[in-house]
Design a protein around this motif. Structure first.
Motif, PDB file in Angstrom:
ATOM      1  N   MET A   1      53.872  33.436 -13.815  1.00  0.00           N
ATOM      2  CA  MET A   1      54.294  33.350 -12.443  1.00  0.00           C
ATOM      3  C   MET A   1      54.507  31.899 -12.066  1.00  0.00           C
ATOM      4  SD  MET A   1      54.924  35.522 -10.199  1.00  0.00           S
ATOM      5  CE  MET A   1      54.420  36.511  -8.878  1.00  0.00           C
ATOM      6  N   GLN A   2      55.612  31.599 -11.411  1.00  0.00           N
ATOM      7  CA  GLN A   2      55.937  30.244 -11.017  1.00  0.00           C
ATOM      8  C   GLN A   2      55.085  29.835  -9.819  1.00  0.00           C
ATOM      9  OE1 GLN A   2      58.169  28.595 -12.757  1.00  0.00           O
ATOM     10  NE2 GLN A   2      58.191  26.731 -11.568  1.00  0.00           N
ATOM     11  N   THR A   3      54.425  28.665  -9.902  1.00  0.00           N
ATOM     12  CA  THR A   3      53.548  28.245  -8.821  1.00  0.00           C
ATOM     13  C   THR A   3      54.250  27.323  -7.837  1.00  0.00           C
ATOM     14  OG1 THR A   3      52.748  26.423 -10.185  1.00  0.00           O
ATOM     15  CG2 THR A   3      51.469  28.475 -10.213  1.00  0.00           C
ATOM     16  N   SER A   4      55.218  26.513  -8.287  1.00  0.00           N
ATOM     17  CA  SER A   4      55.912  25.628  -7.358  1.00  0.00           C
ATOM     18  C   SER A   4      56.951  26.421  -6.584  1.00  0.00           C
ATOM     19  CB  SER A   4      56.564  24.466  -8.115  1.00  0.00           C
ATOM     20  OG  SER A   4      57.622  24.938  -8.900  1.00  0.00           O
ATOM     21  N   ASN A   5      57.430  25.845  -5.494  1.00  0.00           N
ATOM     22  CA  ASN A   5      58.376  26.579  -4.668  1.00  0.00           C
ATOM     23  C   ASN A   5      59.834  26.250  -4.992  1.00  0.00           C
ATOM     24  OD1 ASN A   5      58.354  24.002  -3.711  1.00  0.00           O
ATOM     25  ND2 ASN A   5      57.819  24.533  -1.607  1.00  0.00           N
ATOM     26  N   THR A   6      60.089  25.398  -5.994  1.00  0.00           N
ATOM     27  CA  THR A   6      61.449  25.081  -6.421  1.00  0.00           C
ATOM     28  C   THR A   6      61.514  25.034  -7.942  1.00  0.00           C
ATOM     29  OG1 THR A   6      61.805  23.722  -4.439  1.00  0.00           O
ATOM     30  CG2 THR A   6      63.321  23.405  -6.263  1.00  0.00           C
ATOM     31  N   ILE A   7      62.548  25.675  -8.483  1.00  0.00           N
ATOM     32  CA  ILE A   7      62.796  25.587  -9.918  1.00  0.00           C
ATOM     33  C   ILE A   7      64.142  24.903 -10.120  1.00  0.00           C
ATOM     34  CG2 ILE A   7      61.421  27.617 -10.497  1.00  0.00           C
ATOM     35  CD1 ILE A   7      64.020  29.186 -10.812  1.00  0.00           C
ATOM     36  N   THR A   8      64.366  24.387 -11.313  1.00  0.00           N
ATOM     37  CA  THR A   8      65.599  23.662 -11.603  1.00  0.00           C
ATOM     38  C   THR A   8      66.366  24.379 -12.707  1.00  0.00           C
ATOM     39  OG1 THR A   8      64.489  21.598 -11.045  1.00  0.00           O
ATOM     40  CG2 THR A   8      66.548  21.428 -12.260  1.00  0.00           C
ATOM     41  N   ILE A   9      67.652  24.559 -12.452  1.00  0.00           N
ATOM     42  CA  ILE A   9      68.557  25.149 -13.447  1.00  0.00           C
ATOM     43  C   ILE A   9      69.592  24.091 -13.794  1.00  0.00           C
ATOM     44  CG2 ILE A   9      70.357  26.858 -13.841  1.00  0.00           C
ATOM     45  CD1 ILE A   9      68.763  28.810 -12.181  1.00  0.00           C
ATOM     46  N   GLU A  10      69.764  23.858 -15.099  1.00  0.00           N
ATOM     47  CA  GLU A  10      70.741  22.886 -15.571  1.00  0.00           C
ATOM     48  C   GLU A  10      71.964  23.622 -16.106  1.00  0.00           C
ATOM     49  OE1 GLU A  10      71.311  19.555 -19.088  1.00  0.00           O
ATOM     50  OE2 GLU A  10      69.382  20.551 -18.864  1.00  0.00           O
ATOM     51  N   LEU A  11      73.130  23.227 -15.623  1.00  0.00           N
ATOM     52  CA  LEU A  11      74.383  23.757 -16.145  1.00  0.00           C
ATOM     53  C   LEU A  11      74.800  22.898 -17.329  1.00  0.00           C
ATOM     54  CD1 LEU A  11      76.454  24.511 -12.944  1.00  0.00           C
ATOM     55  CD2 LEU A  11      75.328  26.121 -14.449  1.00  0.00           C
ATOM     56  N   VAL A  12      75.101  23.555 -18.449  1.00  0.00           N
ATOM     57  CA  VAL A  12      75.543  22.862 -19.655  1.00  0.00           C
ATOM     58  C   VAL A  12      76.952  23.349 -19.936  1.00  0.00           C
ATOM     59  CG1 VAL A  12      75.061  22.400 -22.083  1.00  0.00           C
ATOM     60  CG2 VAL A  12      73.161  22.847 -20.496  1.00  0.00           C
ATOM     61  N   GLY A  13      77.939  22.541 -19.679  1.00  0.00           N
ATOM     62  CA  GLY A  13      79.320  22.967 -19.843  1.00  0.00           C
ATOM     63  C   GLY A  13      79.698  23.992 -18.783  1.00  0.00           C
ATOM     64  N   SER A  14      80.633  24.852 -19.127  1.00  0.00           N
ATOM     65  CA  SER A  14      81.108  25.852 -18.168  1.00  0.00           C
ATOM     66  C   SER A  14      80.451  27.213 -18.334  1.00  0.00           C
ATOM     67  CB  SER A  14      82.621  26.038 -18.327  1.00  0.00           C
ATOM     68  OG  SER A  14      83.283  24.839 -18.059  1.00  0.00           O
ATOM     69  N   PHE A  15      79.766  27.445 -19.443  1.00  0.00           N
ATOM     70  CA  PHE A  15      79.332  28.796 -19.750  1.00  0.00           C
ATOM     71  C   PHE A  15      77.828  28.947 -19.988  1.00  0.00           C
ATOM     72  CE2 PHE A  15      83.676  28.260 -21.277  1.00  0.00           C
ATOM     73  CZ  PHE A  15      84.315  29.259 -20.553  1.00  0.00           C
ATOM     74  N   VAL A  16      77.052  27.876 -19.897  1.00  0.00           N
ATOM     75  CA  VAL A  16      75.635  27.932 -20.234  1.00  0.00           C
ATOM     76  C   VAL A  16      74.801  27.415 -19.067  1.00  0.00           C
ATOM     77  CG1 VAL A  16      73.854  27.139 -21.839  1.00  0.00           C
ATOM     78  CG2 VAL A  16      76.154  27.588 -22.680  1.00  0.00           C
ATOM     79  N   ALA A  17      73.732  28.147 -18.748  1.00  0.00           N
ATOM     80  CA  ALA A  17      72.754  27.713 -17.749  1.00  0.00           C
ATOM     81  C   ALA A  17      71.370  27.803 -18.378  1.00  0.00           C
ATOM     82  CB  ALA A  17      72.830  28.586 -16.504  1.00  0.00           C
ATOM     83  N   ARG A  18      70.532  26.774 -18.097  1.00  0.00           N
ATOM     84  CA  ARG A  18      69.198  26.711 -18.705  1.00  0.00           C
ATOM     85  C   ARG A  18      68.164  26.421 -17.636  1.00  0.00           C
ATOM     86  NH1 ARG A  18      65.926  22.641 -20.820  1.00  0.00           N
ATOM     87  NH2 ARG A  18      67.440  21.067 -20.243  1.00  0.00           N
ATOM     88  N   HIS A  19      67.088  27.230 -17.638  1.00  0.00           N
ATOM     89  CA  HIS A  19      65.948  26.985 -16.755  1.00  0.00           C
ATOM     90  C   HIS A  19      65.156  25.837 -17.361  1.00  0.00           C
ATOM     91  CE1 HIS A  19      61.796  28.235 -15.203  1.00  0.00           C
ATOM     92  NE2 HIS A  19      62.442  27.652 -14.211  1.00  0.00           N
ATOM     93  N   VAL A  20      65.075  24.726 -16.663  1.00  0.00           N
ATOM     94  CA  VAL A  20      64.503  23.501 -17.212  1.00  0.00           C
ATOM     95  C   VAL A  20      63.031  23.671 -17.559  1.00  0.00           C
ATOM     96  CG1 VAL A  20      63.987  21.078 -16.709  1.00  0.00           C
ATOM     97  CG2 VAL A  20      66.194  22.040 -16.039  1.00  0.00           C
ATOM     98  N   GLU A  21      62.262  24.314 -16.688  1.00  0.00           N
ATOM     99  CA  GLU A  21      60.813  24.408 -16.876  1.00  0.00           C
ATOM    100  C   GLU A  21      60.428  25.287 -18.067  1.00  0.00           C
ATOM    101  OE1 GLU A  21      62.277  24.792 -13.871  1.00  0.00           O
ATOM    102  OE2 GLU A  21      61.497  23.115 -12.705  1.00  0.00           O
ATOM    103  N   SER A  22      61.115  26.414 -18.265  1.00  0.00           N
ATOM    104  CA  SER A  22      60.725  27.333 -19.342  1.00  0.00           C
ATOM    105  C   SER A  22      61.659  27.290 -20.545  1.00  0.00           C
ATOM    106  CB  SER A  22      60.667  28.772 -18.816  1.00  0.00           C
ATOM    107  OG  SER A  22      61.977  29.251 -18.542  1.00  0.00           O
ATOM    108  N   GLY A  23      62.854  26.749 -20.382  1.00  0.00           N
ATOM    109  CA  GLY A  23      63.809  26.717 -21.479  1.00  0.00           C
ATOM    110  C   GLY A  23      64.618  27.996 -21.627  1.00  0.00           C
ATOM    111  N   THR A  24      64.427  28.977 -20.748  1.00  0.00           N
ATOM    112  CA  THR A  24      65.211  30.211 -20.786  1.00  0.00           C
ATOM    113  C   THR A  24      66.681  29.864 -20.586  1.00  0.00           C
ATOM    114  OG1 THR A  24      63.354  31.427 -19.846  1.00  0.00           O
ATOM    115  CG2 THR A  24      65.495  32.497 -19.770  1.00  0.00           C
ATOM    116  N   THR A  25      67.544  30.382 -21.451  1.00  0.00           N
ATOM    117  CA  THR A  25      68.960  30.020 -21.429  1.00  0.00           C
ATOM    118  C   THR A  25      69.826  31.277 -21.409  1.00  0.00           C
ATOM    119  OG1 THR A  25      68.459  28.048 -22.709  1.00  0.00           O
ATOM    120  CG2 THR A  25      70.750  28.732 -22.650  1.00  0.00           C
ATOM    121  N   VAL A  26      70.915  31.219 -20.647  1.00  0.00           N
ATOM    122  CA  VAL A  26      71.923  32.282 -20.643  1.00  0.00           C
ATOM    123  C   VAL A  26      73.241  31.642 -21.042  1.00  0.00           C
ATOM    124  CG1 VAL A  26      73.244  33.849 -19.186  1.00  0.00           C
ATOM    125  CG2 VAL A  26      70.783  33.725 -18.931  1.00  0.00           C
TER     126      VAL A  26
END
Length: 144
Positions: A1-26
């Motif tokens: 469970m996420q404890t902070s109230n903000t998470i960060t998502i990094e866009l990599v190129g045009s087709f990839v997004a990565r959750h910075v804290e956990s490394g989950t990538t789509v």
């Protein structure tokens, strides 16, 4: 469970997004050679909700800066995780990014014509199944 109230998502190129804290990538690269493309942010947010993140958590989207070291924010405001998860962002050659309500499968793959035909049918789906079953049993009786 996420404890902070903000998470960060990094866009990599045009087709990839990565959750910075956990490394989950789509990665939406499979949609690369189609007429329309979908953003990877909403599917990543739906995945994060499946992992147990709080729907009210704010999402901050960043991208690597081209003119200097570091990252820059992509959007002026941060949205809630549940808001991003409820959207689909579709972009084509003719139009810029357009946000719409997320439609999970199978409704998303049905054509507009098929949806309108289904909407005009007055038969109850349960009755249709019973009719099909009756016709199949009649055929087996005739064949016997």
């Amino acid at each position: 469970m996420q404890t902070s109230n903000t998470i960060t998502i990094e866009l990599v190129g045009s087709f990839v997004a990565r959750h910075v804290e956990s490394g989950t990538t789509v990665d939406m690269s499979s949609r690369k050679n189609r007429r329309t493309t979908k953003s990877a942010i909403p599917p990543l947010c739906r995945e994060l909700l499946n992992h147990g993140h709080d729907p009210e958590t704010r999402v901050h989207v960043i991208r690597k800066a081209l003119d200097r070291d570091g990252f820059i924010p992509v959007f002026v405001r941060n949205r809630a995780l549940s808001t991003w998860a409820g959207l689909d962002c579709i972009e084509s050659d003719r139009h810029g990014p357009r946000f719409g309500k997320h439609r999970p499968l199978p409704d998303a793959v049905m054509t507009k014509k098929a949806r309108s035909v289904i909407g005009t049918t007055n038969d109850d789906p349960e009755n249709c199944r019973e009719k099909i079953a009756l016709t199949a049993s009649e055929r087996t009786q005739v064949a016997a």
